[in-house]
Motif scaffolding. Sequence first.
Motif, short mmCIF file in Angstrom:
data_model
loop_
_atom_site.label_atom_id
_atom_site.label_comp_id
_atom_site.label_asym_id
_atom_site.label_seq_id
_atom_site.Cartn_x
_atom_site.Cartn_y
_atom_site.Cartn_z
N VAL A 48 0.85 -1.19 0.00
CA VAL A 48 0.00 0.00 0.00
C VAL A 48 0.89 1.24 0.00
CG1 VAL A 48 -1.69 1.34 1.32
CG2 VAL A 48 -1.88 -1.16 1.21
N ILE A 49 0.50 2.21 -0.82
CA ILE A 49 1.16 3.51 -0.83
C ILE A 49 0.10 4.52 -0.40
CG2 ILE A 49 2.32 5.25 -2.22
CD1 ILE A 49 3.00 2.92 -4.18
N LEU A 50 0.45 5.36 0.54
CA LEU A 50 -0.45 6.42 0.99
C LEU A 50 0.10 7.76 0.52
CD1 LEU A 50 -2.89 7.45 2.63
CD2 LEU A 50 -1.36 7.53 4.62
N GLY A 51 -0.65 8.42 -0.36
CA GLY A 51 -0.30 9.76 -0.81
C GLY A 51 -1.06 10.76 0.05
N GLU A 63 -2.32 3.77 14.67
CA GLU A 63 -3.41 2.80 14.53
C GLU A 63 -3.63 2.44 13.05
OE1 GLU A 63 -8.27 2.78 15.16
OE2 GLU A 63 -7.18 4.67 15.18
N PHE A 64 -3.58 3.43 12.19
CA PHE A 64 -3.77 3.21 10.76
C PHE A 64 -2.62 2.36 10.21
CE2 PHE A 64 -3.01 4.52 6.34
CZ PHE A 64 -4.24 4.25 5.77
N MET A 65 -1.41 2.73 10.50
CA MET A 65 -0.24 2.01 10.01
C MET A 65 -0.24 0.56 10.52
SD MET A 65 1.39 4.27 8.16
CE MET A 65 3.11 3.82 8.02
N ALA A 66 -0.57 0.37 11.79
CA ALA A 66 -0.56 -0.95 12.41
C ALA A 66 -1.57 -1.88 11.76
CB ALA A 66 -0.82 -0.83 13.90
N GLY A 67 -2.67 -1.33 11.23
CA GLY A 67 -3.68 -2.16 10.58
C GLY A 67 -3.11 -2.94 9.40
N PHE A 68 -2.14 -2.39 8.71
CA PHE A 68 -1.52 -3.08 7.59
C PHE A 68 -0.41 -4.02 8.07
CE2 PHE A 68 -3.20 0.86 5.87
CZ PHE A 68 -4.03 0.35 4.88
N LEU A 69 0.37 -3.53 9.01
CA LEU A 69 1.50 -4.32 9.49
C LEU A 69 1.04 -5.61 10.16
CD1 LEU A 69 3.73 -1.38 10.76
CD2 LEU A 69 3.79 -2.56 8.55
N ARG A 70 -0.11 -5.55 10.86
CA ARG A 70 -0.67 -6.77 11.48
C ARG A 70 -1.03 -7.82 10.43
NH1 ARG A 70 -2.80 -3.23 15.40
NH2 ARG A 70 -4.75 -2.87 14.36
N LYS A 71 -1.35 -7.39 9.24
CA LYS A 71 -1.72 -8.30 8.15
C LYS A 71 -0.51 -8.68 7.29
CE LYS A 71 -6.26 -8.18 8.65
NZ LYS A 71 -7.09 -9.33 8.89
N GLY A 72 0.66 -8.16 7.63
CA GLY A 72 1.87 -8.46 6.87
C GLY A 72 1.95 -7.72 5.54
N ILE A 73 1.25 -6.60 5.44
CA ILE A 73 1.24 -5.80 4.21
C ILE A 73 2.05 -4.54 4.44
CG2 ILE A 73 -0.24 -4.49 2.63
CD1 ILE A 73 -2.43 -6.59 3.27
N GLY A 74 3.02 -4.31 3.57
CA GLY A 74 3.85 -3.13 3.68
C GLY A 74 3.09 -1.88 3.30
N ILE A 75 3.43 -0.77 3.96
CA ILE A 75 2.82 0.51 3.64
C ILE A 75 3.90 1.58 3.62
CG2 ILE A 75 2.12 0.81 6.05
CD1 ILE A 75 -0.22 2.59 4.88
N ALA A 82 3.93 9.40 -4.58
CA ALA A 82 3.06 8.22 -4.53
C ALA A 82 2.63 7.81 -5.94
CB ALA A 82 1.84 8.50 -3.65
N ALA A 83 2.30 8.78 -6.77
CA ALA A 83 1.89 8.49 -8.14
C ALA A 83 3.03 7.85 -8.94
CB ALA A 83 1.41 9.76 -8.83
N ARG A 93 2.93 -5.64 -10.11
CA ARG A 93 2.72 -5.82 -8.67
C ARG A 93 1.29 -5.48 -8.30
NH1 ARG A 93 7.47 -4.94 -5.57
NH2 ARG A 93 6.18 -5.58 -3.83
N ARG A 94 0.78 -6.10 -7.26
CA ARG A 94 -0.58 -5.83 -6.77
C ARG A 94 -0.45 -4.72 -5.73
NH1 ARG A 94 -5.55 -5.46 -8.38
NH2 ARG A 94 -6.85 -5.29 -6.56
N VAL A 95 -0.34 -3.50 -6.22
CA VAL A 95 -0.15 -2.32 -5.38
C VAL A 95 -1.46 -1.53 -5.36
CG1 VAL A 95 0.78 -0.98 -7.30
CG2 VAL A 95 1.30 -0.30 -4.97
N VAL A 96 -1.76 -0.94 -4.21
CA VAL A 96 -2.90 -0.03 -4.09
C VAL A 96 -2.36 1.28 -3.55
CG1 VAL A 96 -5.05 0.45 -2.86
CG2 VAL A 96 -4.60 -1.85 -3.74
N VAL A 97 -2.76 2.37 -4.21
CA VAL A 97 -2.39 3.70 -3.72
C VAL A 97 -3.66 4.38 -3.22
CG1 VAL A 97 -2.51 4.79 -6.01
CG2 VAL A 97 -1.14 5.85 -4.22
N ALA A 98 -3.56 4.99 -2.06
CA ALA A 98 -4.66 5.76 -1.49
C ALA A 98 -4.24 7.23 -1.55
CB ALA A 98 -4.90 5.33 -0.04
N PHE A 99 -4.97 8.01 -2.33
CA PHE A 99 -4.66 9.42 -2.47
C PHE A 99 -5.59 10.25 -1.60
CE2 PHE A 99 -3.03 8.06 -6.70
CZ PHE A 99 -1.76 8.59 -6.62
N VAL A 100 -5.00 11.08 -0.73
CA VAL A 100 -5.77 12.00 0.08
C VAL A 100 -5.74 13.36 -0.61
CG1 VAL A 100 -5.96 13.14 2.31
CG2 VAL A 100 -5.20 10.76 2.20
#
Length: 126
Positions: free
Chosen positions: A68-71, A82-94, A102-103, A114-121
């Motif tokens: 996961v990439i967070l822009g 809390e947000f970051m830990a939600g991914f790390l607990r699942k073994g997904i890098g952020i 990010a783009a 790659r199966r990448v997801v970007v979240a743009f704020v």
Amino acid sequence: MDLSLDRPGDFLFVRRVAARAITVMDRDITASFLLAPDRAVENWPATDAKALGAAHVDEILALKPELVILGTGERQVFPPAEFMAGFLRKGIGIEVMDNAAAARTYDLLAGEGRRVVVAFVLPASE
């Protein structure tokens, strides 16, 4: 002179990043959104990286990313632990970066298959 359109591949790609909009292929998106190589989820309810929480994690995980990439807008802003830990607990890098970085990173990784997801704020419309 011959001109041809050189598309980066068979995935949704980011063409341009501005302060209040991101162009995916040929479409300007002006509200926060999630982008995976095969689909975009528009109107993601996030306008401030500092206010991200567990519900936002679940929406991103629904796209089944391996990374996961967070822009976070024009500047890099770290979200709550809390947000970051939600991914790390699942073994997904952020990774957290500004929207332009990010783009670029998303386009590169998606182009590699790659199966990448970007979240743009993006900021709320005025």
